[in-house]
Every structure is written in C-alpha cells, then in structure tokens.
Design a protein around this motif. Structure first.
Motif, PDB file in Angstrom:
ATOM      1  N   CYS A 259      63.828   6.178 -51.240  1.00 15.04           N
ATOM      2  CA  CYS A 259      63.632   7.400 -50.444  1.00 15.04           C
ATOM      3  C   CYS A 259      62.129   7.547 -50.209  1.00 15.04           C
ATOM      4  O   CYS A 259      61.363   7.762 -51.149  1.00 15.04           O
ATOM      5  CB  CYS A 259      64.183   8.619 -51.180  1.00 15.04           C
ATOM      6  N   MET A 260      61.732   7.391 -48.967  1.00 16.26           N
ATOM      7  CA  MET A 260      60.318   7.421 -48.632  1.00 16.26           C
ATOM      8  C   MET A 260      59.709   8.789 -48.946  1.00 16.26           C
ATOM      9  O   MET A 260      60.281   9.818 -48.561  1.00 16.26           O
ATOM     10  CB  MET A 260      60.203   7.150 -47.131  1.00 16.26           C
ATOM     11  N   PRO A 261      58.578   8.855 -49.654  1.00 12.78           N
ATOM     12  CA  PRO A 261      57.934  10.147 -49.905  1.00 12.78           C
ATOM     13  C   PRO A 261      57.543  10.826 -48.583  1.00 12.78           C
ATOM     14  O   PRO A 261      57.296  10.147 -47.582  1.00 12.78           O
ATOM     15  CB  PRO A 261      56.681   9.781 -50.708  1.00 12.78           C
ATOM     16  N   GLU A 262      57.480  12.158 -48.619  1.00 17.05           N
ATOM     17  CA  GLU A 262      57.194  12.924 -47.402  1.00 17.05           C
ATOM     18  C   GLU A 262      55.909  12.486 -46.706  1.00 17.05           C
ATOM     19  O   GLU A 262      55.861  12.325 -45.492  1.00 17.05           O
ATOM     20  CB  GLU A 262      57.109  14.417 -47.742  1.00 17.05           C
ATOM     21  N   GLU A 263      54.849  12.272 -47.523  1.00 14.93           N
ATOM     22  CA  GLU A 263      53.563  11.903 -46.904  1.00 14.93           C
ATOM     23  C   GLU A 263      53.663  10.550 -46.194  1.00 14.93           C
ATOM     24  O   GLU A 263      53.036  10.322 -45.160  1.00 14.93           O
ATOM     25  CB  GLU A 263      52.411  11.904 -47.930  1.00 14.93           C
ATOM     26  N   ASN A 264      54.489   9.631 -46.734  1.00 16.39           N
ATOM     27  CA  ASN A 264      54.698   8.335 -46.075  1.00 16.39           C
ATOM     28  C   ASN A 264      55.456   8.496 -44.762  1.00 16.39           C
ATOM     29  O   ASN A 264      55.149   7.843 -43.767  1.00 16.39           O
ATOM     30  CB  ASN A 264      55.473   7.381 -46.993  1.00 16.39           C
ATOM     31  N   LYS A 265      56.487   9.380 -44.773  1.00 22.31           N
ATOM     32  CA  LYS A 265      57.241   9.625 -43.541  1.00 22.31           C
ATOM     33  C   LYS A 265      56.309  10.163 -42.450  1.00 22.31           C
ATOM     34  O   LYS A 265      56.359   9.725 -41.301  1.00 22.31           O
ATOM     35  CB  LYS A 265      58.369  10.637 -43.812  1.00 22.31           C
ATOM     36  N   LYS A 266      55.457  11.105 -42.854  1.00 23.71           N
ATOM     37  CA  LYS A 266      54.503  11.699 -41.920  1.00 23.71           C
ATOM     38  C   LYS A 266      53.599  10.621 -41.326  1.00 23.71           C
ATOM     39  O   LYS A 266      53.384  10.553 -40.110  1.00 23.71           O
ATOM     40  CB  LYS A 266      53.652  12.735 -42.683  1.00 23.71           C
ATOM     41  N   GLU A 267      53.097   9.748 -42.210  1.00 21.76           N
ATOM     42  CA  GLU A 267      52.175   8.691 -41.778  1.00 21.76           C
ATOM     43  C   GLU A 267      52.864   7.682 -40.858  1.00 21.76           C
ATOM     44  O   GLU A 267      52.286   7.232 -39.868  1.00 21.76           O
ATOM     45  CB  GLU A 267      51.578   7.978 -43.003  1.00 21.76           C
ATOM     46  N   VAL A 268      54.114   7.336 -41.185  1.00 20.41           N
ATOM     47  CA  VAL A 268      54.878   6.404 -40.345  1.00 20.41           C
ATOM     48  C   VAL A 268      55.048   6.978 -38.939  1.00 20.41           C
ATOM     49  O   VAL A 268      54.831   6.287 -37.939  1.00 20.41           O
ATOM     50  CB  VAL A 268      56.260   6.090 -40.982  1.00 20.41           C
ATOM     51  N   VAL A 269      55.413   8.253 -38.857  1.00 22.02           N
ATOM     52  CA  VAL A 269      55.622   8.892 -37.550  1.00 22.02           C
ATOM     53  C   VAL A 269      54.308   8.939 -36.763  1.00 22.02           C
ATOM     54  O   VAL A 269      54.273   8.634 -35.558  1.00 22.02           O
ATOM     55  CB  VAL A 269      56.229  10.313 -37.702  1.00 22.02           C
ATOM     56  N   GLN A 270      53.216   9.291 -37.441  1.00 27.48           N
ATOM     57  CA  GLN A 270      51.909   9.351 -36.762  1.00 27.48           C
ATOM     58  C   GLN A 270      51.501   7.968 -36.239  1.00 27.48           C
ATOM     59  O   GLN A 270      51.028   7.829 -35.111  1.00 27.48           O
ATOM     60  CB  GLN A 270      50.839   9.877 -37.724  1.00 27.48           C
ATOM     61  N   LEU A 271      51.717   6.960 -37.071  1.00 29.33           N
ATOM     62  CA  LEU A 271      51.357   5.576 -36.732  1.00 29.33           C
ATOM     63  C   LEU A 271      52.140   5.078 -35.518  1.00 29.33           C
ATOM     64  O   LEU A 271      51.568   4.520 -34.571  1.00 29.33           O
ATOM     65  CB  LEU A 271      51.666   4.699 -37.949  1.00 29.33           C
ATOM     66  N   LEU A 272      53.464   5.303 -35.544  1.00 29.98           N
ATOM     67  CA  LEU A 272      54.309   4.843 -34.445  1.00 29.98           C
ATOM     68  C   LEU A 272      54.048   5.645 -33.169  1.00 29.98           C
ATOM     69  O   LEU A 272      54.088   5.102 -32.065  1.00 29.98           O
ATOM     70  CB  LEU A 272      55.784   4.925 -34.847  1.00 29.98           C
ATOM     71  N   THR A 273      53.757   6.943 -33.325  1.00 29.89           N
ATOM     72  CA  THR A 273      53.425   7.787 -32.162  1.00 29.89           C
ATOM     73  C   THR A 273      52.160   7.261 -31.487  1.00 29.89           C
ATOM     74  O   THR A 273      52.086   7.146 -30.261  1.00 29.89           O
ATOM     75  CB  THR A 273      53.224   9.256 -32.594  1.00 29.89           C
ATOM     76  N   LEU A 274      51.169   6.934 -32.295  1.00 31.38           N
ATOM     77  CA  LEU A 274      49.884   6.412 -31.794  1.00 31.38           C
ATOM     78  C   LEU A 274      50.077   5.146 -30.959  1.00 31.38           C
ATOM     79  O   LEU A 274      49.414   4.947 -29.942  1.00 31.38           O
ATOM     80  CB  LEU A 274      48.967   6.120 -32.997  1.00 31.38           C
ATOM     81  N   HIS A 275      51.030   4.302 -31.386  1.00 30.65           N
ATOM     82  CA  HIS A 275      51.271   3.036 -30.681  1.00 30.65           C
ATOM     83  C   HIS A 275      52.447   3.122 -29.692  1.00 30.65           C
ATOM     84  O   HIS A 275      52.884   2.106 -29.158  1.00 30.65           O
ATOM     85  CB  HIS A 275      51.513   1.911 -31.701  1.00 30.65           C
TER      86      HIS A 275
END
Length: 471
Positions: A259-275
């Motif tokens: 289960c991905m920690p919340e901060e990791n989920k946030k970072e994944v979404v930001q990263l994919l949004t950026l690209h």
C-alpha cells in the motif's frame, strides 16, 4: 499504586494466555465490560491493561468489533525481497500456468488458495437476493431496456457519494459504469494508448492485467514493488521517457499486498502530471483495509484530471454481478466512445441492485463485518505458516485486501510444487503467473478470503509439509 498493580496484573494474565497458546492469534478477547466484571475493577483499569498489551503488539483493536490477539504482526518470518529494475529481460509468458490453475476452479474437493475470490459465506447473498426482487418489481421494463452509455445514474450517484470515504470530490457526471474493474481497466487502456506503446506496471502484478495489456499489442515495463510501500519513485523516474501510461494498484496490490504511502501517491501523481502521462489506477481492494481509515487512492491528489480511477464490488460484494466503474478524468468523452464501440450499454438490473445496497448503509455495514473476518483469517494464516512452513519462508504483511505473497527457498520451483499440491487437493497460484519474465519461480500467492475451518487449516499445514519434503 493499587490501581497500577491491578492493570498490570490483568495485562500479565492475558499475556500469559497468549504466550501459552490458550489465546491464539486472531482470537477475540472478552469485551472491556466483561473483563471489568470478572476482576471487579473500573473500566479505566481494564482500558489501561489493554493499552499495555497493545503497546507490546500483542493485541489490536478493530473499530466497532473489539480487541483481537495480533501476535502475528510480530512474525519471525522476513518480508519477501524486492527485485531490481531490469529493462532488457526476455519474456516468458505464464499462460500455461494460468490455464492449469483456472481449470481447477470448479472442483469442490480442492482447497482453493489460488483464485482471488471472496468465499460465498462472507457475502450477503440473502440481502442481495431481496434486492434483486425489489428492483425487478420497481424497475421500468424490469431491466430489459438499454441504458445510456455512461451507465446507471443511481449507481454513478452512489459511487460518487461513496468517494467521500477517501476525500474524493466526485459527482455522478464523473463516473462511467463498467462490467467489473478489469473492464474499466480495458476501456482506460484503449482510451489512452495505441498498439506499440509502452506501459509501466508493478511487479509482481495480477496476471489478468498482464494478459490484457499484451492482448492490446502494448509493451510492458515491470517496476519492482516493495511488499510494504509499493513502487519506488526512483524506478518510475527512470522509465518516464519510455512510457505512454502507467497502471498501478496503489492500495493492497494483488499479489504482493503493498500500500503506497500517501506522500508517495502524491509524488507519483505530480510526476506523471508534469510529464502528461495518464495514470490508470486499480483501486479494487481499497475498501478492504485492516486499519482505522481507508487509504486514499492516487485520485485524491489528482488536480489535472490525469488519473483514471477504477473500482468495483467484485471483491467485496458480488463477483458474478460484474458491476464496476471508472472516473476517467479528462478522458471521459473518449472513454465513453470506447464503451459504445465495445458494449453499447451495461445491464441495468445488477447496477440498480448494487446502487440500492450502497444507498441504504448496508454496504458500509457489510464491509465492517467482511474486514473483521478477513483480518482474523489473515492472522490465522500467518500463525499457521509460521508454525508449519520452512523457517526461511518470507511472507508479506498486507494491511488490507486478502492475498498473501510467499517467497520460499530458492531451490523450490512453485510451478512443480503446484502439480504435487493438486494431487493432495490443494491449489495455489505459482509466482511465475504474476510476471512476463522468468522470475518469482520460488514464490506463491495464497488467497485468505476462504472459510477458515479444519479443512482449510489442515490444507495449509499440508502445503507446508509438501514444501519441506521438496527441500
């Protein structure tokens, strides 16, 4: 001073019962009021005693259910290892194994640890049947008419309302209904990819997702997945230039349980949004959590509408109803066109039944019972594996869902072990089913959403014996 001695005395008595095995992992403790009456002490004294046991991880509280023995969380078995990211491995398709495992599905004599399905004893079948009769009586055309391609309005409204459990801000217009979560993933993949594109997924990953991606003519990069925290952000960064979309099971991944920690989920979404890379999120197990709160999906952090959030009731309520949904974000119109081409319309009857079940609080009540049963089962499985499997067995420690991932001695080939286990009427899912490469050969997935009884316990013990014999 007297009060302090009393609470420690009660805690010690219960601890001794746990240590001696009188109280076993997964057993429910007497209620606080019962203990109060037995020892003729105050409620606060009992609460202090339970707090003392909780601080030692000997017991755990379950919301609205009481306290359970949870020594299992102090398992002596290590976590499964995490593989390295490899971008050039040869493929080794697991279709042969998948067919072999599925062919045992209808044999009632086999103990089914292999398939990710909830046992019917855990489902509210009588209540659902009543719902079918009620809807048939009230639904115009008795459910024989076509519906709009976006799907049943009542179901969409209830799924949107249900999203408040994870701080979702969805409304009925954000949702498209599908035939289960796998169908939601299929529409999502077809909406944002073309044959020849590359998708990043977790590894190990549910074999149905692997097969679906391959059938669409897409290439796959498997991201190594930690059994607790999921995909490493650094590994995802490395493959961003190569991928067209990303597909993740961020809550209680099947099969590894991460289960991905919340901060990791946030970072994944930001990263994919950026690209500008879409994230197809399978949140099938999010409602089956063992803690106090439901973990948020990545969708909760999606500001630019790039996350396509997929879900269903197939694992929690009615697998055969095939009722699912997707909140496709900015890809909604394109996805609805895909649905029109593929299926035109979803069957209205079962969508209405599920909407009715969700609307009147029954779904919430059912989930609480289901989570308690599955959590207790998990502790039973953990204890039995620790006692009867080889000492070097590694085991996942999921905080939700209902699958366990085991890593055995490197000398064990679980594909060969499967053939031996089937002769003893025991089925499990060999590790190689969950990858496109030649790996996880000494791993297996066990489903613990089965009825825990003597037959189940003996089958699990027998499986441990068979593994020891192979060594």
């Amino acid at each position: 001073m007297q009060k302090e001695i009393l609470y420690l005395k009660i805690a010690t008595i219960i601890e001794e019962q746990i240590t001696s095995g009188t109280l076993k992992t997964g057993d429910k403790l007497p209620s606080i009021r019962t203990v109060q009456k037995i020892y003729n002490v105050s409620i606060n004294t009992v609460k202090q005693a339970f707090l003392e046991l909780e601080s030692k991880s000997l017991i755990a509280s379950r919301p609205k259910s009481g306290y359970y023995v949870s020594r299992g969380f102090q398992s002596n078995l290590a976590l499964p290892s995490m593989r390295q990211l490899k971008l050039s491995e040869k493929e080794k398709a697991p279709e042969d194994l998948i067919s072999k495992v599925f062919n045992t599905f209808t044999d009632k004599n086999i103990t089914q640890f292999s398939l990710g399905v909830t046992d019917k004893s855990m489902l509210p079948i009588a209540k659902l049947n009543k719902g079918v009769i009620k809807i048939l009586r009230n639904l115009e055309d008795s459910g024989t008419a076509y519906e709009p391609a976006q799907g049943n309005i009542n179901l969409r409204r209830n799924v949107a309302k249900w999203s408040f459990t994870w701080d979702g801000h969805l409304n009925e217009e954000d949702i498209v209904t599908t035939s289960g979560a796998l169908n939601a993933l299929l529409y999502s993949l077809m909406t944002v990819t073309n044959p020849g594109d590359t998708i990043a997924i977790e590894s190990p990953v549910y074999f149905g997702i692997l097969q679906m991606i391959k059938s669409l003519g897409l290439h796959i990069i498997e991201l190594p997945t930690h059994p607790v925290t999921g995909v490493a952000i650094e590994d995802l960064k490395k493959v961003l230039p190569k991928i067209k979309a990303c597909c993740l099971v961020s809550n209680f991944n099947n099969p590894i349980g991460s289960c991905m920690p919340e901060e990791n989920k946030k970072e994944v979404v930001q990263l994919l949004t950026l690209h500008n890379i879409p994230l197809i999120e399978d949140d099938l197990y999010g409602d089956i959590f063992f803690g106090t709160n439901r973990p948020k999906p990545c969708k909760a952090f999606d500001e630019e509408e790039i996350v396509m959030w997929c879900g269903s009731v197939s694992k929690t309520l009615a697998p055969g109803y095939r009722v699912g949904w997707v909140a496709p974000g900015k890809f909604k119109e394109k996805l609805i066109r895909q649905k029109l081409i593929q299926t035109l319309s979803s069957p209205p009857l079962y969508q209405e039944v599920i909407a009715d079940f969700m609307e009147h609080g029954r779904y919430d009540h059912h989930l609480r019972t289901l989570r308690n049963t599955l959590y207790t089962n998990y502790l039973h499985f953990q204890r039995t594996i620790e006692n009867h499997f080889p000492e070097n067995t590694k085991i996942s420690k999921p905080q939700g869902g209902f699958v366990l991932w085991l890593e055995l001695d490197p000398k064990i080939d679980t594909a060969l072990l499967y053939d031996i286990a089937i002769q003893h009427k025991i089925s499990f899912a060999p590790g190689r089913m969950f990858t496109q490469h030649d790996q996880y050969n000494n791993c297996m997935r066990l489903n613990f959403a089965v009825k825990w009884d003597e037959k189940t316990e003996n089958s699990l013990k027998k499986l441990g014996q068979l593994i020891k014999q192979q060594l």
